[in-house]
Design an enzyme around this catalytic site. Structure first.
Site, PDB file in Angstrom:
ATOM      1  N   ALA A   1      -3.783  -6.741   1.371  1.00 39.74           N
ATOM      2  CA  ALA A   1      -4.061  -7.349   2.673  1.00 39.74           C
ATOM      3  C   ALA A   1      -5.367  -8.134   2.663  1.00 39.74           C
ATOM      4  O   ALA A   1      -5.444  -9.257   3.176  1.00 39.74           O
ATOM      5  CB  ALA A   1      -4.110  -6.263   3.753  1.00 39.74           C
TER       6      ALA A   1
ATOM      7  N   TYR B   1       2.758   2.508  -6.194  1.00 37.37           N
ATOM      8  CA  TYR B   1       2.324   3.330  -7.321  1.00 37.37           C
ATOM      9  C   TYR B   1       0.821   3.095  -7.468  1.00 37.37           C
ATOM     10  O   TYR B   1       0.366   2.396  -8.367  1.00 37.37           O
ATOM     11  CB  TYR B   1       3.106   2.948  -8.589  1.00 37.37           C
ATOM     12  CG  TYR B   1       4.584   3.241  -8.448  1.00 37.37           C
ATOM     13  CD1 TYR B   1       5.106   4.461  -8.848  1.00 37.37           C
ATOM     14  CD2 TYR B   1       5.434   2.307  -7.863  1.00 37.37           C
ATOM     15  CE1 TYR B   1       6.464   4.750  -8.684  1.00 37.37           C
ATOM     16  CE2 TYR B   1       6.783   2.583  -7.694  1.00 37.37           C
ATOM     17  CZ  TYR B   1       7.288   3.802  -8.104  1.00 37.37           C
ATOM     18  OH  TYR B   1       8.624   4.092  -7.925  1.00 37.37           O
ATOM     19  N   ARG B   2       0.101   3.668  -6.504  1.00 41.24           N
ATOM     20  CA  ARG B   2      -1.334   3.413  -6.413  1.00 41.24           C
ATOM     21  C   ARG B   2      -2.169   4.688  -6.322  1.00 41.24           C
ATOM     22  O   ARG B   2      -3.396   4.610  -6.289  1.00 41.24           O
ATOM     23  CB  ARG B   2      -1.615   2.517  -5.206  1.00 41.24           C
ATOM     24  CG  ARG B   2      -1.377   3.189  -3.871  1.00 41.24           C
ATOM     25  CD  ARG B   2      -1.230   2.235  -2.699  1.00 41.24           C
ATOM     26  NE  ARG B   2      -2.349   1.345  -2.503  1.00 41.24           N
ATOM     27  CZ  ARG B   2      -2.392   0.461  -1.500  1.00 41.24           C
ATOM     28  NH1 ARG B   2      -1.396   0.381  -0.627  1.00 41.24           N
ATOM     29  NH2 ARG B   2      -3.435  -0.324  -1.368  1.00 41.24           N
TER      30      ARG B   2
ATOM     31  N   ASP C   1      -1.483 -11.009   7.732  1.00 40.90           N
ATOM     32  CA  ASP C   1      -2.715 -11.387   7.042  1.00 40.90           C
ATOM     33  C   ASP C   1      -2.967 -12.882   7.163  1.00 40.90           C
ATOM     34  O   ASP C   1      -4.113 -13.325   7.297  1.00 40.90           O
ATOM     35  CB  ASP C   1      -2.639 -10.991   5.565  1.00 40.90           C
ATOM     36  CG  ASP C   1      -2.418  -9.503   5.370  1.00 40.90           C
ATOM     37  OD1 ASP C   1      -2.924  -8.718   6.186  1.00 40.90           O
ATOM     38  OD2 ASP C   1      -1.721  -9.141   4.404  1.00 40.90           O
TER      39      ASP C   1
END
Length: 324
Positions: free
Chosen positions: A36, A105-106, A265
């Site tokens: 973002a 997947y963080r 954004d």
């Protein structure tokens, strides 16, 4: 990074792997940069402003890709490379024409280790605007403390603080988000939220919702806390701004929607760009709506965002126009 910049933002940027159909069916994936804060950074930079982004990436090809892409957009990067952790990855699945699903997947990623020391040098760039999001605060206790530190320091130094709630249910619950964001808004000059996110920033017992009365009550509560502008994003229903001097509204531009990811954004980038240019609230709303329209009518989080010279294109071109 020692010279003043128009806008500073920070957070986690990831590699986004996009499908054109169900992930379970396999097929090709396209690689993009997602985040973002970096989306906003690209949008503001393309409109001619000086922009800096701070974050952490892994010592891997994904991190190199992110930095190369951001730098190619003219964005100054203040980035720590963590040799022990990986850069975050997300998959975006175009499940139907109207539904996109994100798979993250963080957890434990390099970006989640962002801390206040990472921000000291970046804040020394004396930005005119510091843009924050609730996403960064949700990543880890260290990242949350970094957001709180940056917001407090910027406010004390007279820097305009912009805070976008940007609630992500896969990162934290609404109760967890409210416990962090409601105290944080005391540092914000501009609060940006979707209509169903306003209650996450408001103190007290006011409940959220999509009704006009609920929005008005929540905005009034936030203005009483000292926020100068409460900006409400409503997607295809347009956007509005509540201030002490009144309420302002702008419709969404009519375009063919291709990809809604990153539209919020893009709106924020347009709004902050117009603020930097000295535009009034109506002008900020108009530019924000224009940027949002570019985002939804082109593919990718930020790839289709316009330069300043291109801003007028959507207002003058008929549907299906080819410029020759």
């Amino acid at each position: 990074m020692s010279a003043a910049v128009d806008l500073l933002t920070f957070g986690e940027s990831m590699v986004s792997l996009r499908s054109t159909g169900p992930l379970s069916a396999g097929g090709s994936l396209n690689m993009h940069v997602a985040g973002a804060e970096s989306n906003v950074a690209v949008g503001v930079s393309r409109l001619g402003h000086s922009v800096a982004w701070a974050g952490v990436v892994g010592a891997d090809p994904h991190g190199e890709y992110i930095l190369r892409q951001l730098r190619s957009e003219g964005i100054g990067t203040q980035c720590r490379v963590d040799g022990a952790r990986s850069t975050g990855v997300m998959f975006l699945e175009q499940r139907t024409a109207d539904l996109t699903r994100a798979f993250y997947y963080r957890a434990g990623s390099a970006g989640s280790t962002l801390n206040r020391e990472d921000l000291d040098r970046a804040l020394s760039a004396c930005p005119r605007v510091l843009h924050l999001t609730g996403i960064t605060a949700a990543l880890s206790p260290e990242a949350r403390q970094a957001v709180e530190y940056a917001a407090g320091r910027a406010a004390a130094e007279g820097i305009v603080v912009s805070l976008d709630v940007n609630y992500r249910s896969r990162l934290w619950s609404r109760e967890e988000a409210r416990a962090v964001l409601a105290p944080l808004v005391r540092h914000a000059d501009i609060l940006i939220a979707s209509d169903d996110e306003l209650d996450l920033a408001a103190s007290g017992t006011l409940s959220g919702g999509h009704s006009d009365d609920a929005e008005t009550a929540l905005a009034a509560s936030l203005l009483e806390q000292g926020i100068g502008e409460v900006v409400v994003k409503r997607g295809a229903a347009g956007a509005g701004v509540h201030t002490a001097s009144g309420r302002f509204e702008a419709p969404a531009l009519t375009v063919t929607s291709i990809d809604t990811v990153g539209a919020g954004d893009a709106f924020t980038a347009g709004y902050l760009s117009a603020l930097l240019d000295g535009e009034d609230v109506a002008g900020r709303l108009q530019r924000g709506s224009t940027m949002g329209a570019f985002a939804v009518s082109t593919a990718g989080d930020w790839e289709g965002l316009p330069s300043r010279d291109e801003l007028a294109m959507l207002g003058t071109a008929a549907s299906g126009t080819t410029q020759r």
